[in-house]
Write a protein that holds these residues in place. Structure first.
Motif, PDB file in Angstrom:
ATOM      1  N   GLU A  25       0.976  50.023 -58.801  1.00  0.00           N
ATOM      2  CA  GLU A  25       0.066  50.569 -58.151  1.00  0.00           C
ATOM      3  C   GLU A  25      -0.911  50.130 -57.041  1.00  0.00           C
ATOM      4  OE1 GLU A  25      -5.089  51.833 -59.760  1.00  0.00           O
ATOM      5  OE2 GLU A  25      -2.719  52.631 -61.185  1.00  0.00           O
ATOM      6  N   THR A  26      -1.349  48.833 -57.154  1.00  0.00           N
ATOM      7  CA  THR A  26      -1.688  48.335 -55.823  1.00  0.00           C
ATOM      8  C   THR A  26      -0.409  47.968 -55.388  1.00  0.00           C
ATOM      9  OG1 THR A  26      -3.075  46.987 -57.899  1.00  0.00           O
ATOM     10  CG2 THR A  26      -3.117  46.219 -55.567  1.00  0.00           C
ATOM     11  N   PHE A  27      -0.052  47.188 -55.073  1.00  0.00           N
ATOM     12  CA  PHE A  27       1.577  46.877 -54.149  1.00  0.00           C
ATOM     13  C   PHE A  27       2.652  48.178 -54.073  1.00  0.00           C
ATOM     14  CE2 PHE A  27      -0.852  42.866 -54.910  1.00  0.00           C
ATOM     15  CZ  PHE A  27      -0.839  42.625 -54.102  1.00  0.00           C
ATOM     16  N   ALA A  28       3.213  48.611 -52.862  1.00  0.00           N
ATOM     17  CA  ALA A  28       4.322  49.171 -53.259  1.00  0.00           C
ATOM     18  C   ALA A  28       5.715  48.220 -52.335  1.00  0.00           C
ATOM     19  CB  ALA A  28       4.432  50.447 -52.341  1.00  0.00           C
ATOM     20  N   LEU A  29       6.718  48.545 -52.743  1.00  0.00           N
ATOM     21  CA  LEU A  29       7.655  47.517 -52.588  1.00  0.00           C
ATOM     22  C   LEU A  29       8.563  49.258 -51.937  1.00  0.00           C
ATOM     23  CD1 LEU A  29       9.635  45.073 -52.336  1.00  0.00           C
ATOM     24  CD2 LEU A  29      10.645  45.960 -53.985  1.00  0.00           C
ATOM     25  N   LYS A  30       8.870  48.488 -49.689  1.00  0.00           N
ATOM     26  CA  LYS A  30       9.650  49.129 -48.630  1.00  0.00           C
ATOM     27  C   LYS A  30      10.453  48.809 -48.128  1.00  0.00           C
ATOM     28  CE  LYS A  30       4.963  51.460 -48.084  1.00  0.00           C
ATOM     29  NZ  LYS A  30       3.901  52.467 -47.172  1.00  0.00           N
ATOM     30  N   THR A  31      11.397  49.598 -48.740  1.00  0.00           N
ATOM     31  CA  THR A  31      12.598  48.713 -47.506  1.00  0.00           C
ATOM     32  C   THR A  31      13.467  49.512 -46.085  1.00  0.00           C
ATOM     33  OG1 THR A  31      13.564  48.946 -49.286  1.00  0.00           O
ATOM     34  CG2 THR A  31      15.336  48.650 -48.226  1.00  0.00           C
ATOM     35  N   GLY A  32      13.449  48.724 -45.363  1.00  0.00           N
ATOM     36  CA  GLY A  32      13.138  48.775 -43.773  1.00  0.00           C
ATOM     37  C   GLY A  32      14.249  48.751 -43.080  1.00  0.00           C
ATOM     38  N   GLU A  33      14.469  49.106 -42.117  1.00  0.00           N
ATOM     39  CA  GLU A  33      15.988  48.105 -40.953  1.00  0.00           C
ATOM     40  C   GLU A  33      14.998  46.819 -40.900  1.00  0.00           C
ATOM     41  OE1 GLU A  33      17.464  48.630 -36.896  1.00  0.00           O
ATOM     42  OE2 GLU A  33      17.177  50.742 -37.857  1.00  0.00           O
ATOM     43  N   ALA A  34      16.188  45.597 -40.574  1.00  0.00           N
ATOM     44  CA  ALA A  34      15.837  44.264 -41.267  1.00  0.00           C
ATOM     45  C   ALA A  34      15.269  44.383 -39.186  1.00  0.00           C
ATOM     46  CB  ALA A  34      16.637  43.131 -41.237  1.00  0.00           C
ATOM     47  N   PRO A  35      14.788  43.222 -38.768  1.00  0.00           N
ATOM     48  CA  PRO A  35      14.405  42.967 -37.442  1.00  0.00           C
ATOM     49  C   PRO A  35      16.240  42.233 -36.765  1.00  0.00           C
ATOM     50  CG  PRO A  35      13.289  41.752 -38.021  1.00  0.00           C
ATOM     51  CD  PRO A  35      13.571  43.014 -39.251  1.00  0.00           C
ATOM     52  N   LYS A  36      16.088  42.288 -35.408  1.00  0.00           N
ATOM     53  CA  LYS A  36      17.225  41.801 -35.027  1.00  0.00           C
ATOM     54  C   LYS A  36      17.332  40.747 -33.734  1.00  0.00           C
ATOM     55  CE  LYS A  36      19.375  45.834 -33.496  1.00  0.00           C
ATOM     56  NZ  LYS A  36      18.171  46.623 -34.310  1.00  0.00           N
ATOM     57  N   GLU A  37      17.960  40.420 -33.859  1.00  0.00           N
ATOM     58  CA  GLU A  37      18.002  38.840 -32.623  1.00  0.00           C
ATOM     59  C   GLU A  37      18.071  39.909 -31.544  1.00  0.00           C
ATOM     60  OE1 GLU A  37      20.532  35.573 -30.799  1.00  0.00           O
ATOM     61  OE2 GLU A  37      21.673  36.585 -32.647  1.00  0.00           O
ATOM     62  N   SER A  38      18.206  40.782 -31.089  1.00  0.00           N
ATOM     63  CA  SER A  38      18.416  41.208 -29.763  1.00  0.00           C
ATOM     64  C   SER A  38      16.895  42.051 -29.989  1.00  0.00           C
ATOM     65  CB  SER A  38      19.160  42.625 -29.947  1.00  0.00           C
ATOM     66  OG  SER A  38      18.878  43.288 -30.851  1.00  0.00           O
ATOM     67  N   ASP A  39      15.824  42.029 -30.002  1.00  0.00           N
ATOM     68  CA  ASP A  39      14.378  42.387 -30.080  1.00  0.00           C
ATOM     69  C   ASP A  39      13.873  40.940 -29.756  1.00  0.00           C
ATOM     70  OD1 ASP A  39      15.092  44.468 -31.593  1.00  0.00           O
ATOM     71  OD2 ASP A  39      15.165  43.946 -34.008  1.00  0.00           O
ATOM     72  N   LEU A  40      14.271  39.891 -30.057  1.00  0.00           N
ATOM     73  CA  LEU A  40      13.362  38.563 -30.137  1.00  0.00           C
ATOM     74  C   LEU A  40      13.227  38.468 -28.121  1.00  0.00           C
ATOM     75  CD1 LEU A  40      15.427  35.806 -31.959  1.00  0.00           C
ATOM     76  CD2 LEU A  40      13.387  37.032 -32.457  1.00  0.00           C
ATOM     77  N   LYS A  41      11.971  38.205 -28.274  1.00  0.00           N
ATOM     78  CA  LYS A  41      11.000  38.075 -27.116  1.00  0.00           C
ATOM     79  C   LYS A  41      11.066  36.434 -26.783  1.00  0.00           C
ATOM     80  CE  LYS A  41       8.772  42.209 -26.789  1.00  0.00           C
ATOM     81  NZ  LYS A  41       7.006  42.582 -26.979  1.00  0.00           N
TER      82      LYS A  41
END
Length: 240
Positions: A25-41
């Motif tokens: 109830e307090t927390f929710a586990l979510k799964t999404g796309e992982a960040p990639k090396e190409s996203d880095l600045k």
């Protein structure tokens, strides 16, 4: 043939607890796309969390009220310190394969600015989790609180409340190294035994013992008028 996209799990605040944390109830586990090396600045790194910190202060961050730090908002990734390994980097300070620690949050992968991280150098006889404990914030709190503020020296008498906790246990051990006499206060008899038998505290008391006030007075009577006594408080204690 399609290539699967790497995923990243994260823990989000779903509902503010009124008292205790409620599983599911307090927390929710979510799964999404992982960040990639190409996203880095420039100046950023891709960090994979290996271990997450779990500290008492985090409970206060869930309350929607003014404090020393803004509360975690509903839907946000739970705030927290993590130690991890750099998987990709555009920062000279954090090469790939190096370890780092910072307020990453409860997430498997995160893009972090290098200024938000600290390098983790593991002693030859240490382990990576030490960065979240004795070599981390709790250990630093104990070290500077006792030595820079308390200026403990040989012959002093040190009382540590919350002595079996992450900070208190280190406080007591540093005090012993410095030659002080140490009295620990904890919440059950198992912790009391651990403080004395394993950590080397000179004595320890269970504050839930009905005779605690009497035992505390007895244990400290010879130090009651000493200007070299120290009280290192981790948790509020009952009136003595």
């Amino acid at each position: 043939m399609s290539v699967s996209t790497p995923k990243s799990k994260s823990v989000h605040l779903a509902k503010r607890p009124r008292d205790r944390i409620i599983p599911g109830e307090t927390f929710a586990l979510k799964t999404g796309e992982a960040p990639k090396e190409s996203d880095l600045k420039d100046g950023e790194v891709l960090l994979q969390s290996l271990y997450l910190g779990l500290d008492p202060a985090m409970r206060g961050w869930l309350n929607d009220k003014r404090s020393y730090i803004p509360p975690v908002q509903i839907g946000e990734v739970m705030r927290g310190i993590a130690v991890g390994i750099v998987k990709a980097s555009k920062s000279d300070a954090f090469p790939v394969g190096s370890y780092a620690i910072g307020t990453v949050g409860w997430t498997e992968f995160a893009i972090m600015n290098s200024k938000q991280l600290e390098k983790v150098d593991i002693p030859h006889n240490g382990k990576i989790t030490d960065a979240l404990g004795v070599l981390g914030i709790t250990g630093l709190t104990a070290y500077f609180g006792l030595l820079d503020v308390g200026k403990v020296k040989a012959g002093d008498f040190v009382v540590v409340s919350g002595a079996a906790g992450a900070t208190g246990s280190v406080v007591g051990q540093i005090a012993k190294v410095k030659g002080a006499t140490v009295l620990g206060i904890a919440g059950n008899d198992d912790k009391v035994r651990w403080l004395k038998d394993e950590l080397g505290f000179d004595d320890a008391l269970n504050y839930k013992d009905e005779d605690f006030p009497k035992k505390f007075k007895e244990a400290t009577k010879s130090e009651a008028k000493s200007w070299t006594s120290h009280w290192h408080e981790q948790n509020p204690m009952p009136d003595l």
